[in-house]
Design an enzyme around this catalytic site. Structure first.
Site, PDB file in Angstrom:
ATOM      1  CD  GLU A   1      -4.012  -2.012   8.979  1.00 38.42           C
ATOM      2  OE1 GLU A   1      -3.180  -2.934   8.872  1.00 38.42           O
ATOM      3  OE2 GLU A   1      -4.692  -1.587   8.028  1.00 38.42           O
TER       4      GLU A   1
ATOM      5  CD  GLU B   1      -3.270  -0.786   1.738  1.00 43.73           C
ATOM      6  OE1 GLU B   1      -3.713   0.343   1.564  1.00 43.73           O
ATOM      7  OE2 GLU B   1      -3.907  -1.681   2.340  1.00 43.73           O
TER       8      GLU B   1
HETATM    9  C1  BGC Z   1      -5.308   1.253   4.640  1.00 47.90           C
HETATM   10  C2  BGC Z   1      -5.919   2.194   5.630  1.00 47.90           C
HETATM   11  C3  BGC Z   1      -6.974   2.956   4.929  1.00 47.90           C
HETATM   12  C4  BGC Z   1      -8.024   1.964   4.574  1.00 47.90           C
HETATM   13  C5  BGC Z   1      -9.255   2.521   3.995  1.00 47.90           C
HETATM   14  C6  BGC Z   1      -6.375   0.293   4.250  1.00 47.90           C
HETATM   15  O1  BGC Z   1      -5.986  -0.705   3.420  1.00 47.90           O
HETATM   16  O2  BGC Z   1      -4.169   0.659   5.098  1.00 47.90           O
HETATM   17  O3  BGC Z   1      -5.177   2.714   6.589  1.00 47.90           O
HETATM   18  O4  BGC Z   1      -7.436   4.095   5.510  1.00 47.90           O
HETATM   19  O5  BGC Z   1      -7.516   0.916   3.786  1.00 47.90           O
HETATM   20  O6  BGC Z   1     -10.272   1.801   4.359  1.00 47.90           O
END
Ligand code: BGC
Length: 710
Positions: free
Chosen positions: A597, A337
């Site tokens: 996270e 990401e």
């Molecule tokens: C990210 C998040 C992001 C989210 C949105 C994820 O895959 O890592 O931090 O805000 O997707 O839903």
């Protein structure tokens, strides 16, 4: 800009293997100044006679696909009579596999460089060297570089130069360097080198970080170094990489003969552990050093307390920011990401702006937001828009309003409101034209209270009502637009009316709040009509859950505020200091060195929450620091005297701690607020660089700049 230069590339598309461009610079007598201006579609690494030009890692940075920053370097002292300028180019953020958008819309655009060398002589003459068909290029020794996948370097390869391809790409996307450079900021020595139960050799740096490393070794030509990266070990103590998903995050290096040193040049890694897959000898600490890389932003904020666990949380928040402020505010630095997720940035911006000076950093990112915003006002959910569909979700799109407002508050930057105002208004228009119901934001897709613990099984989204959350953010952002508009002299009557209408529509449609996050948002955004009863309901829900939170991305940043603003400071501290899952200190007790996270990234049995969405360096929940700065220590900005021109300092102490302190190096000087529990009462030590209103135990003091003890 660079009007006489051409975009040049390797004759064929190179994918992840990196071409190198060459030009000889002949210096004449009497040179007084030489500069190199450079930009790229991709990322470049430039050297003159083997020495790196400048210290910008992954230049020219990560911007909207519609613009590329131009860097200027003073190369006067680097030039010999005859020097060789080499520029190695990777696809970088522009064309790498991470950029879906470019790969779909600009498939045929070649990763390219553009630049110019200027040589000024004492006799007044000026000579220019432009990128054009006279340059040469070759495949370089970097046989693979990719933001996600890492780097392969083969010292044994020979370069063989031939003609470049000259591309007729427009110059209009070129712009001045706007953000801070990304630089090597710190070095960390190995903490220990050990063998895992599986028998693998692993280096532990004792800190989850973002960057790369330097290797130093003696080897035979053709020997190999191969390394892999991880943030955590699994419960058996083995190296664990599944949470990197498809990001290969690898390093492979083919050695030259004799002593050599190498640092990756065109990638970065998120890691605490490095697994040594191949190394020509038994690896020793002196063979490898970790290098922390992030935007060159100055540390300004410090928190401290009498609790070692809390102090570790504060440190983890700082490391979360270091690891994710790499040219843009990323969600995470390790898996596939590493995107400028708007929601994450919005959640964390206040904390970020106290911890570090991020004014320029956000100016750049918000410029990209403006550029990538859709014609109908939608704000892409990642900025730069490397991904995604053309829609906005609540709490994510609102970054367009909340981030500039916070930069205004922390730094007194009125200009950013002027620059972003149109973007803010057009976001509100997007909501109005996409909602099912007038004055609400209903019937659309959202990320909701992302990762809230009250999520239904199999879902990432907490169970808070999304139409309510969206309408509440619509109301909140409209309120900010009213304030911002007034400050820059706009007529905001229309938005004030809109705000009133949204409020009554929300109150009518959503009269009660059923989750922790719904209560938090209703309280913090000023939607709840009967604050006393909503706050009580929130407190009851928390207590019934064992004094534990259930909130996700949207509720968590405001959770402690909603409690302390409504008479429940004690409960706010209980949550802050809760050590059992789910809590901020739970991850600290599990050995975290950055912010996770998920509240349960690793559960109490040592198992992982999931493979696919489990980053151990995601700063969002670190936003709790703004409560410690602003409420625990009580340092607050004043909306009409922003940038700490005036300050309110109203600490809220607790007997659960012996001490808590905060310092912020503001544009006006140092503001600090500390309290100490002494016997049964508190001693407060406060320093303000400007006029301040200090509120202690409900008593208000108007003070001038100075230090005070209460
Ligand atoms: C990210 C998040 C992001 C989210 C949105 C994820 O895959 O890592 O931090 O805000 O997707 O839903």
């Amino acid at each position: 800009m660079l009007n006489n230069s051409k975009w040049i590339s390797y004759p064929e598309m190179q994918g992840t293997s990196c071409p190198v461009f060459k030009r000889v610079i002949n210096k004449k007598e009497g040179l007084v100044r030489a500069t190199l201006k450079l930009s790229a579609l991709g990322c470049y690494y430039a050297t003159i006679d083997g020495i790196r030009v400048g210290d910008f890692i992954l230049a020219p940075g990560f911007t909207s696909r519609h613009r590329a920053q131009v860097q200027e370097y003073d190369i006067t002292s680097m030039l010999k009579e005859k020097s060789e300028l080499l520029i190695t180019l990777s696809q970088g953020w522009f064309k790498g596999r991470l950029n879906w958008r470019v790969n779909a819309e600009m498939k045929d655009v070649y990763p390219s460089i553009i630049g110019e060398v200027m040589l000024r002589y004492a006799n007044g003459s000026v000579e220019y060297i432009y990128t054009n068909g006279e340059w040469q290029c070759s495949k370089s020794k970097i046989t693979m570089a990719d933001i996600y996948d890492g780097e392969h370097y083969d010292s044994t390869l020979e370069e063989s130069f031939g003609p470049v391809r000259v591309n007729d790409y427009s110059h209009s996307r070129l712009c001045k360097q706007q953000g801070p450079f990304v630089c090597e900021m710190e070095r960390i020595l190995p903490h220990r080198i050990f063998k895992t139960p599986k028998g693998e050799v692993v280096i532990d740096f004792n800190q989850n970080l973002t960057g790369y490393f330097e290797i130093k070794l003696n080897a035979k030509r053709g020997d190999r170094v191969s390394l892999s990266f991880a943030e955590v070990l699994d419960k058996d103590g083995n190296f664990y990489t599944e949470n990197y998903r498809s990001a290969k995050s690898e390093f492979v290096y083919t050695c030259d003969e004799g002593y050599q040193e190498y640092k990756p040049k065109l990638t970065f890694y998120g890691f605490r552990y490095i697994r040594v897959n191949e190394f020509p000898c038994d690896i020793e600490p002196e063979n490898i050093t970790a290098i922390v890389v992030h935007s060159d932003i100055k540390r300004t904020g410090y928190l401290n307390s009498s609790s070692p666990l809390l102090n570790k949380l504060f440190s983890n928040i700082i490391w979360g920011q270091k690891g994710n402020f790499l040219d843009i505010p990323t969600d995470c630095p390790q898996r596939d990401e590493r995107m400028g997720w708007t929601g994450d940035a919005q959640v964390f911006v206040r904390t970020a702006s106290y911890n570090f000076d991020v004014e320029k950093f956000f100016e750049k990112w918000l410029t990209d937001l403006r550029i990538d915003q859709g014609k109908d006002g939608y704000v892409p959910f990642v900025i730069p828009q490397a991904w995604g569909d053309d829609w906005s979700g609540c709490g994510w799109g609102d970054a367009s309003v909340i981030c500039p407002w916070q930069i205004y508050l922390t730094y007194g930057n009125v200009d950013i409101l002027k620059k972003q105002y149109r973007s803010m208004c057009s976001y509100l228009k997007y909501i109005a034209t996409h909602s099912k119901d007038k004055y609400l934001w209903t019937g659309c897709e959202h990320f909701g209270d992302w990762l809230g613990l009250d999520a239904p099984a199999g879902s990432y989204k907490g169970s808070s009502n999304e139409d309510f959350l969206a309408s509440a953010f619509y109301y909140y952002s409209t309120g900010i637009v009213c304030k911002a508009g007034k400050i820059i002299g706009k007529d905001v009557a229309k938005y004030e009316k809109l705000r009133e209408n949204i409020l009554s529509a929300i109150r009518k449609r959503f009269p009660s709040y059923n989750t922790q996050t719904e209560c938090v948002i209703a309280l913090h955004f000023g939607i709840a009509e009967n604050k006393v009863s909503v706050a009580k309901r929130l407190a009851t829900m928390i207590k019934e859950n064992g004094t534990r939170l259930k909130t996700g991305f949207l509720g968590t940043p405001y959770l402690l505020h909603a409690l302390s603003d409504n008479g429940y400071s004690d409960l706010a501290y209980s949550l802050l200091l809760q050590e059992e899952f789910p809590s901020w200190l739970y991850s600290v007790k599990q050995g975290a060195t950055t912010i996770w996270e998920h509240w349960d990234g690793i559960n109490d049995k040592g198992d992982f929450w999931s493979k696919d969405m489990n980053s151990f360096n995601h700063y969002a929940y670190g936003s709790v620091a703004d409560w410690v700065f602003g409420v625990g220590c009580g340092i607050k900005t004043v909306e009409d005297k922003p940038g700490f021109e005036e300050i309110v300092i109203a600490p809220v102490p607790t007997k659960k701690l012996k001490h808590l302190s905060a310092k912020i190096e503001t544009r006006r000087g140092l503001v600090s607020s500390a309290w100490y529990l002494e016997g049964n009462s508190f001693r407060y030590e406060i320093t303000t660089p400007t006029k301040a209103t200090i509120i202690i135990d409900g008593v208000t003091y108007q003070v001038e700049k100075g230090s005070y003890v209460f």
